[in-house]
Each structure stands twice: as C-alpha cells, then as structure tokens.
Design a protein around this motif. Structure first.
Motif, short mmCIF file in Angstrom:
data_model
loop_
_atom_site.label_atom_id
_atom_site.label_comp_id
_atom_site.label_asym_id
_atom_site.label_seq_id
_atom_site.Cartn_x
_atom_site.Cartn_y
_atom_site.Cartn_z
N SER A 28 0.85 -1.18 0.00
CA SER A 28 0.00 0.00 0.00
C SER A 28 0.89 1.24 0.00
O SER A 28 1.45 1.62 1.02
CB SER A 28 -0.92 0.02 1.23
N GLY A 29 0.95 1.87 -1.14
CA GLY A 29 1.73 3.09 -1.26
C GLY A 29 0.93 4.33 -0.88
O GLY A 29 1.48 5.43 -0.82
N ALA A 30 -0.37 4.13 -0.68
CA ALA A 30 -1.21 5.28 -0.37
C ALA A 30 -2.33 4.88 0.58
O ALA A 30 -2.86 3.77 0.50
CB ALA A 30 -1.82 5.84 -1.65
N CYS A 31 -2.67 5.81 1.44
CA CYS A 31 -3.85 5.68 2.31
C CYS A 31 -4.54 7.04 2.31
O CYS A 31 -3.91 8.05 2.62
CB CYS A 31 -3.45 5.29 3.73
N ALA A 32 -5.81 7.06 1.93
CA ALA A 32 -6.60 8.29 1.99
C ALA A 32 -7.61 8.14 3.12
O ALA A 32 -8.18 7.06 3.32
CB ALA A 32 -7.31 8.54 0.67
N ARG A 84 -20.03 6.21 14.35
CA ARG A 84 -20.60 6.39 15.69
C ARG A 84 -22.11 6.29 15.62
O ARG A 84 -22.74 6.71 14.64
CB ARG A 84 -20.18 7.77 16.18
N VAL A 85 -22.73 5.78 16.69
CA VAL A 85 -24.17 5.80 16.88
C VAL A 85 -24.43 6.25 18.32
O VAL A 85 -23.54 6.24 19.16
CB VAL A 85 -24.82 4.42 16.61
N GLY A 86 -25.69 6.65 18.59
CA GLY A 86 -26.04 7.10 19.93
C GLY A 86 -25.83 8.59 20.09
O GLY A 86 -25.71 9.33 19.12
N PRO A 87 -25.79 9.05 21.37
CA PRO A 87 -25.62 10.48 21.61
C PRO A 87 -24.20 10.96 21.28
O PRO A 87 -23.23 10.27 21.58
CB PRO A 87 -25.91 10.63 23.11
N ILE A 88 -24.13 12.14 20.66
CA ILE A 88 -22.86 12.69 20.19
C ILE A 88 -22.80 14.17 20.58
O ILE A 88 -23.80 14.88 20.48
CB ILE A 88 -22.73 12.53 18.66
N GLU A 89 -21.63 14.61 20.99
CA GLU A 89 -21.40 16.01 21.36
C GLU A 89 -20.63 16.73 20.25
O GLU A 89 -19.86 16.09 19.52
CB GLU A 89 -20.56 16.07 22.65
N PRO A 90 -20.81 18.04 20.12
CA PRO A 90 -20.01 18.79 19.14
C PRO A 90 -18.52 18.54 19.34
O PRO A 90 -18.03 18.50 20.47
CB PRO A 90 -20.37 20.25 19.43
N GLY A 91 -17.84 18.35 18.25
CA GLY A 91 -16.41 18.06 18.27
C GLY A 91 -16.09 16.58 18.30
O GLY A 91 -14.95 16.19 18.03
N ASP A 92 -17.07 15.74 18.63
CA ASP A 92 -16.84 14.30 18.63
C ASP A 92 -16.70 13.77 17.20
O ASP A 92 -17.41 14.23 16.30
CB ASP A 92 -18.01 13.54 19.27
N ALA A 93 -15.85 12.80 17.02
CA ALA A 93 -15.76 12.12 15.73
C ALA A 93 -17.04 11.32 15.50
O ALA A 93 -17.54 10.66 16.42
CB ALA A 93 -14.55 11.19 15.71
N ILE A 94 -17.57 11.43 14.29
CA ILE A 94 -18.77 10.67 13.91
C ILE A 94 -18.39 9.52 12.99
O ILE A 94 -18.90 8.42 13.13
CB ILE A 94 -19.80 11.56 13.19
N VAL A 95 -17.50 9.78 12.07
CA VAL A 95 -17.20 8.77 11.06
C VAL A 95 -15.73 8.84 10.65
O VAL A 95 -15.13 9.92 10.61
CB VAL A 95 -18.12 8.94 9.82
N LEU A 96 -15.19 7.66 10.36
CA LEU A 96 -13.85 7.52 9.80
C LEU A 96 -13.98 6.60 8.60
O LEU A 96 -14.55 5.50 8.71
CB LEU A 96 -12.91 6.89 10.83
N THR A 97 -13.49 7.05 7.45
CA THR A 97 -13.37 6.16 6.30
C THR A 97 -11.92 6.23 5.83
O THR A 97 -11.30 7.30 5.87
CB THR A 97 -14.30 6.54 5.12
N ALA A 98 -11.41 5.11 5.41
CA ALA A 98 -10.03 5.06 4.91
C ALA A 98 -9.94 4.00 3.82
O ALA A 98 -10.64 2.98 3.88
CB ALA A 98 -9.05 4.75 6.04
N ALA A 99 -9.10 4.27 2.85
CA ALA A 99 -8.86 3.33 1.75
C ALA A 99 -7.37 3.24 1.51
O ALA A 99 -6.69 4.27 1.40
CB ALA A 99 -9.59 3.78 0.50
N TRP A 100 -6.87 2.01 1.43
CA TRP A 100 -5.47 1.75 1.14
C TRP A 100 -5.35 1.16 -0.25
O TRP A 100 -6.14 0.30 -0.64
CB TRP A 100 -4.89 0.74 2.13
N SER A 101 -4.36 1.65 -0.98
CA SER A 101 -4.12 1.15 -2.33
C SER A 101 -2.64 1.29 -2.65
O SER A 101 -1.88 1.95 -1.93
CB SER A 101 -4.95 1.95 -3.34
N GLU A 105 -4.35 7.69 -6.55
CA GLU A 105 -5.60 7.96 -7.26
C GLU A 105 -6.71 7.02 -6.78
O GLU A 105 -7.82 7.47 -6.48
CB GLU A 105 -5.41 7.84 -8.77
N ALA A 106 -6.41 5.75 -6.71
CA ALA A 106 -7.42 4.80 -6.24
C ALA A 106 -7.79 5.07 -4.78
O ALA A 106 -8.96 5.01 -4.41
CB ALA A 106 -6.93 3.37 -6.41
N ALA A 107 -6.80 5.38 -3.95
CA ALA A 107 -7.08 5.63 -2.53
C ALA A 107 -7.95 6.87 -2.35
O ALA A 107 -8.95 6.84 -1.63
CB ALA A 107 -5.77 5.77 -1.75
#
Length: 146
Positions: A28-32, A84-101, A105-107
C-alpha cells in the motif's frame, strides 16, 4: 476490510494507526482518510447534541455493501469504516473512512466514494437538540461541496 459501529466516543486517529499497523508489507503506497466530526451548528441554529439512530444489522450490512462496491471499483488493499451511533457532542468524531491502495488515485477516489455513498445511502437517522431547547430530525445531509 473492516466496518464497525461504535456506541461511544472513539479516537479516529488511534483506529487508523491500529489498522495501518496491520499493513506490514509495502503493497500500500497510499492511504486516503476522511474523518467527520459533529458541528455545533446546522441550518442556521446552534446545536447542543445529536443522537444517531440505526437499525442494528441492517446498517452494518449497508456499510459493508458500500465497502465491497469500492473494492470492486478500485484496486484497494483495505477499507476501513468506523461510524458512531447514539448520543454525540459537538467536536466528537462521527465517522472515519479510509482506503489503502498501491497508488494515490485509487485511494483518494475510493475514500471519497465511501463517505459520499455512506452519507446518502446508509440507514442512519439524526436528531438534533438545539440550543433554544427544541429538537428536530435532520431531513437531509450536507451536499458535497456545501
């Protein structure tokens, strides 16, 4: 590929580091990466908290389907989605997505695909608690570029 829903706060950078550590080879030369956090405003109002509801099982299958689609469209070595699901406060992380390639370009393209498809197709329902004491269900997502 890993898809996970979490009911409490999570550190997206620690999750990313742990997943990155599993990539011991040089394939994996790239991670986005995309990390979404909760804003304290929406549609002109101040927002105190948000609750994300989902259907257990159905939501995980939808996210796994989006990850599978990305893996068939681009040459990816790995995909990570944490939401994330459930109660969330401002500034909290909701989602992380990552792709390795092997290549960026593909990442990049796959990572954007993951978050855009997730935002439009994943079965989540958002309820905001406003600073004025009111609450409301969020009817639409912020469009890309918005």
């Amino acid at each position: 590929m890993s898809v996970e829903l979490v009911a409490g706060a999570f550190d997206p950078w620690a999750r990313l580091a742990a997943r990155q550590a599993a990539h011991s080879g040089a394939g994996s030369g790239a991670c986005a990466v995309f990390v979404g956090t909760m804003r304290d405003f929406n549609d002109g109002d101040s927002v105190r908290t948000m609750t994300l509801e989902h259907y257990p099982g159905m939501t995980e299958r939808a996210l796994a389907g989006i990850a599978d689609e990305a893996r068939t469209r681009w040459l990816l070595n790995d995909v990570l989605i944490v939401h994330r699901v459930g109660p969330i406060e401002p500034g909290d992380a909701i989602v992380l997505t990552a792709a390795w390639s092997a290549h960026r370009e593909a990442a990049f393209t796959a990572c954007r695909y993951l978050i855009e498809e997730l935002k439009h197709r994943a079965p989540f329902w958002k309820k905001e608690s406003l600073a004025d004491g009111g609450s409301r269900w969020v009817a639409r997502n912020t469009p890309a570029g918005g």
